[in-house]
Scaffold this motif. Sequence first.
Motif, PDB file in Angstrom:
ATOM      1  N   PRO A  72       0.781  -1.268   0.072  1.00 44.72           N
ATOM      2  CA  PRO A  72      -0.121   0.065   0.042  1.00 44.72           C
ATOM      3  C   PRO A  72       0.742   1.385   0.126  1.00 44.72           C
ATOM      4  N   PRO A  73       0.378   2.508  -0.560  1.00 46.61           N
ATOM      5  CA  PRO A  73       1.102   3.660  -0.227  1.00 46.61           C
ATOM      6  C   PRO A  73       1.838   3.876   0.960  1.00 46.61           C
ATOM      7  N   PRO A  74       2.829   4.497   1.139  1.00 49.07           N
ATOM      8  CA  PRO A  74       3.511   4.810   2.506  1.00 49.07           C
ATOM      9  C   PRO A  74       2.755   5.617   2.858  1.00 49.07           C
ATOM     10  N   ARG A  75       2.243   5.752   4.144  1.00 52.16           N
ATOM     11  CA  ARG A  75       1.568   6.672   4.833  1.00 52.16           C
ATOM     12  C   ARG A  75       1.414   6.186   6.261  1.00 52.16           C
ATOM     13  N   TYR A  76       1.527   7.168   7.311  1.00 47.48           N
ATOM     14  CA  TYR A  76       1.132   6.841   8.692  1.00 47.48           C
ATOM     15  C   TYR A  76       0.030   6.015   8.806  1.00 47.48           C
ATOM     16  N   ARG A  77      -0.006   4.835   9.287  1.00 48.05           N
ATOM     17  CA  ARG A  77      -1.174   3.902   9.488  1.00 48.05           C
ATOM     18  C   ARG A  77      -1.377   3.868  10.952  1.00 48.05           C
ATOM     19  N   PRO A  78      -2.406   4.562  11.746  1.00 47.43           N
ATOM     20  CA  PRO A  78      -2.661   4.322  12.929  1.00 47.43           C
ATOM     21  C   PRO A  78      -3.001   3.066  13.328  1.00 47.43           C
ATOM     22  N   GLU A  79      -2.393   2.501  14.408  1.00 46.45           N
ATOM     23  CA  GLU A  79      -2.829   1.187  15.226  1.00 46.45           C
ATOM     24  C   GLU A  79      -3.559   1.295  16.326  1.00 46.45           C
ATOM     25  N   PRO A  80      -4.473   0.368  16.497  1.00 46.85           N
ATOM     26  CA  PRO A  80      -5.336   0.446  17.755  1.00 46.85           C
ATOM     27  C   PRO A  80      -4.688   0.877  19.149  1.00 46.85           C
ATOM     28  N   ASP A  81      -3.339   0.567  19.201  1.00 42.70           N
ATOM     29  CA  ASP A  81      -2.840   0.756  20.342  1.00 42.70           C
ATOM     30  C   ASP A  81      -2.395   2.203  20.653  1.00 42.70           C
ATOM     31  N   ASP A  82      -2.099   3.172  19.187  1.00 42.38           N
ATOM     32  CA  ASP A  82      -1.436   3.990  19.312  1.00 42.38           C
ATOM     33  C   ASP A  82      -2.259   5.271  20.217  1.00 42.38           C
ATOM     34  N   PRO A  83      -1.426   5.929  20.974  1.00 44.66           N
ATOM     35  CA  PRO A  83      -2.182   6.880  21.988  1.00 44.66           C
ATOM     36  C   PRO A  83      -2.907   8.094  21.122  1.00 44.66           C
ATOM     37  N   GLU A  84      -4.273   8.487  21.290  1.00 47.96           N
ATOM     38  CA  GLU A  84      -4.645   9.757  20.796  1.00 47.96           C
ATOM     39  C   GLU A  84      -4.249  10.861  21.412  1.00 47.96           C
ATOM     40  N   ILE A  85      -3.701  11.788  20.373  1.00 46.89           N
ATOM     41  CA  ILE A  85      -3.191  13.075  21.006  1.00 46.89           C
ATOM     42  C   ILE A  85      -4.236  14.225  20.745  1.00 46.89           C
ATOM     43  N   VAL A  86      -4.510  14.684  21.795  1.00 44.51           N
ATOM     44  CA  VAL A  86      -5.416  16.066  21.539  1.00 44.51           C
ATOM     45  C   VAL A  86      -4.707  17.315  21.598  1.00 44.51           C
ATOM     46  N   LEU A  87      -4.932  18.145  20.830  1.00 46.45           N
ATOM     47  CA  LEU A  87      -3.950  19.617  20.936  1.00 46.45           C
ATOM     48  C   LEU A  87      -5.064  20.695  20.571  1.00 46.45           C
ATOM     49  N   ASP A  88      -5.103  21.704  21.455  1.00 47.31           N
ATOM     50  CA  ASP A  88      -5.895  22.911  21.311  1.00 47.31           C
ATOM     51  C   ASP A  88      -5.014  24.038  20.474  1.00 47.31           C
ATOM     52  N   CYS A  89      -5.099  24.257  19.270  1.00 41.26           N
ATOM     53  CA  CYS A  89      -4.083  24.902  18.349  1.00 41.26           C
ATOM     54  C   CYS A  89      -4.959  26.401  18.162  1.00 41.26           C
ATOM     55  N   ASP A  90      -3.835  27.305  18.073  1.00 33.31           N
ATOM     56  CA  ASP A  90      -4.342  28.630  17.732  1.00 33.31           C
ATOM     57  C   ASP A  90      -3.754  28.859  16.404  1.00 33.31           C
ATOM     58  N   PRO A  91      -4.447  29.822  15.418  1.00 29.17           N
ATOM     59  CA  PRO A  91      -4.078  29.756  14.128  1.00 29.17           C
ATOM     60  C   PRO A  91      -2.850  29.477  13.722  1.00 29.17           C
ATOM     61  N   GLU A  92      -1.629  30.081  14.572  1.00 31.25           N
ATOM     62  CA  GLU A  92      -0.242  29.654  14.348  1.00 31.25           C
ATOM     63  C   GLU A  92      -0.056  28.158  14.080  1.00 31.25           C
ATOM     64  N   ALA A  93      -0.782  27.506  14.467  1.00 39.65           N
ATOM     65  CA  ALA A  93      -0.541  25.810  14.515  1.00 39.65           C
ATOM     66  C   ALA A  93      -1.592  25.238  13.733  1.00 39.65           C
ATOM     67  N   TRP A  94      -2.408  25.852  13.244  1.00 39.34           N
ATOM     68  CA  TRP A  94      -3.531  25.043  12.559  1.00 39.34           C
ATOM     69  C   TRP A  94      -2.840  24.303  11.339  1.00 39.34           C
ATOM     70  N   TRP A  95      -1.536  24.700  10.916  1.00 34.45           N
ATOM     71  CA  TRP A  95      -1.041  23.747   9.844  1.00 34.45           C
ATOM     72  C   TRP A  95      -0.864  22.309  10.051  1.00 34.45           C
ATOM     73  N   VAL A  96      -0.785  22.070  11.451  1.00 34.25           N
ATOM     74  CA  VAL A  96      -0.912  20.765  11.771  1.00 34.25           C
ATOM     75  C   VAL A  96      -1.677  19.766  11.326  1.00 34.25           C
ATOM     76  N   ALA A  97      -2.978  20.339  11.135  1.00 33.90           N
ATOM     77  CA  ALA A  97      -4.150  19.516  10.591  1.00 33.90           C
ATOM     78  C   ALA A  97      -3.908  19.244   9.170  1.00 33.90           C
ATOM     79  N   GLU A  98      -3.132  20.223   8.511  1.00 32.25           N
ATOM     80  CA  GLU A  98      -2.905  19.903   6.914  1.00 32.25           C
ATOM     81  C   GLU A  98      -1.663  18.878   6.949  1.00 32.25           C
ATOM     82  N   TRP A  99      -1.245  19.007   7.809  1.00 29.19           N
ATOM     83  CA  TRP A  99       0.467  18.328   7.589  1.00 29.19           C
ATOM     84  C   TRP A  99       0.475  16.860   7.932  1.00 29.19           C
ATOM     85  N   ALA A 100      -0.244  16.670   9.316  1.00 30.28           N
ATOM     86  CA  ALA A 100      -0.152  15.323   9.659  1.00 30.28           C
ATOM     87  C   ALA A 100      -1.494  14.437   9.305  1.00 30.28           C
ATOM     88  N   VAL A 101      -1.472  13.019   9.624  1.00 30.56           N
ATOM     89  CA  VAL A 101      -2.863  12.421   9.397  1.00 30.56           C
ATOM     90  C   VAL A 101      -3.555  12.647  10.537  1.00 30.56           C
TER      91      VAL A 101
END
Lengths: 96, 318
Positions: free
Chosen positions: B227-256
């Motif tokens: 399959p195409p290489p891409r980060y594939r989350p696995e069930p055990d991976d911790p969920e990271i929750v971040l509250d981002c101000d506009p300077e950090a919104w790019w994270v949503a475009e950059w990460a899966v």
Amino acid sequence: VEDAVDVDAVVPSGPAGAPASATVDAAPDVAWQVARVARGEGVSLDDGWTRFTVPVGDPDAFVAWALGWGPDLAVAEPADLAERVASALRRAAARA
Amino acid sequence: VSTRPSETLRRLERLLVVVPWLLEHPGADVAEVGERLGVPAEDLLADLDLLGYCGLPGYGGGDLIEVSIVGTAVTLRMADYFRRPLRLSLREAVTLLLAARALSGVEGLADSAALDRAAGRLEQALGAETGTPGMAVELGGPGAEHLGVLRAAVADRRVVRIVHRAEATGAITERAVEPWSLTAAAGEWYLQGWCRTAGGPRDFRVDRIRELEVTAEQAGAPATAPPPPRYRPEPDDPEIVLDCDPEAWWVAEWAVVDDVEERRGGIRRIRLRAHHLDWAARLVLRLDGHATVVAPAELAPRVAELAEAALVRYPPAS
């Protein structure tokens, strides 16, 4: 295609007064990666770390890049960029 | 990869013309289409056969372009996703634009007017002024020195020994890998293959390969296409929750990311998963206060720990 052009020689450095390069120290595990973006060879330090000169385009982007290495990279020069990284680290350390 | 590049390009060029034309002329006669485009009917049929394998990953019913030939009448039906409005992330749009620019520079792709128009629209959508001169694409970058060697190793199925640094953990490992393919995804090159050391399929970012040695040993072919290489989350991976101000919104475009929730005060709550907590900790460090850690509980202390460790090499605050 023209002959190879040295971009650094043609493109002016970032916003007025911004330095065009910085000196950074890289931990042994990541030195080879930092070497890929560095100008010239690194210099070995006594503690096994390596000192590199890296280009700085946008100072903000540079500070973010340096922070992303966590404890594996430290900015030595110029003093103002080193201080920006250090104060960001101090804020992060205080937030826990 | 048995066809020569020039034939592949001619075929690509033909498809770029054939597909839009057929969509506008459903039920066209094979011979007539061939005549119009100056293509022998059998070549056209081969192209149409290839189209039946084109689509988005998922490759299930409804994901592929459908070609139906009744008698000599050809009809194309685009897969359902073509009807949905296209919403590209900034990263996807830029990737697409650069790919289009690189492709239009390829010699032998004579009539790339359609490609140029598409690239022009992308540029406009991205906010560039029309006619902006001088976008150049150089295919290279960190790790590029390995590409030639790896390409040959993949072609000959030679087992390679690599010393690789994992981004998430920073761990450096030496591995023996049976190489399957060399793939570019999201701006990076990946070596995909069977990692004998890990005993499973793995993707390795080429710019993180520190040492590379091609051995004399030949390996078998992969059982199925990777399959195409891409980060594939696995069930055990911790969920990271971040509250981002506009300077950090790019994270949503950059990460899966799993989810982005708009909150008050220009804050976006971004949920993503990571194999390793340290990857997230370094990201938070890098965001320099523009993201607040909501979860997991152990992340914020870890960020502080890394910051403390980094401060050892700086003079104390004056």
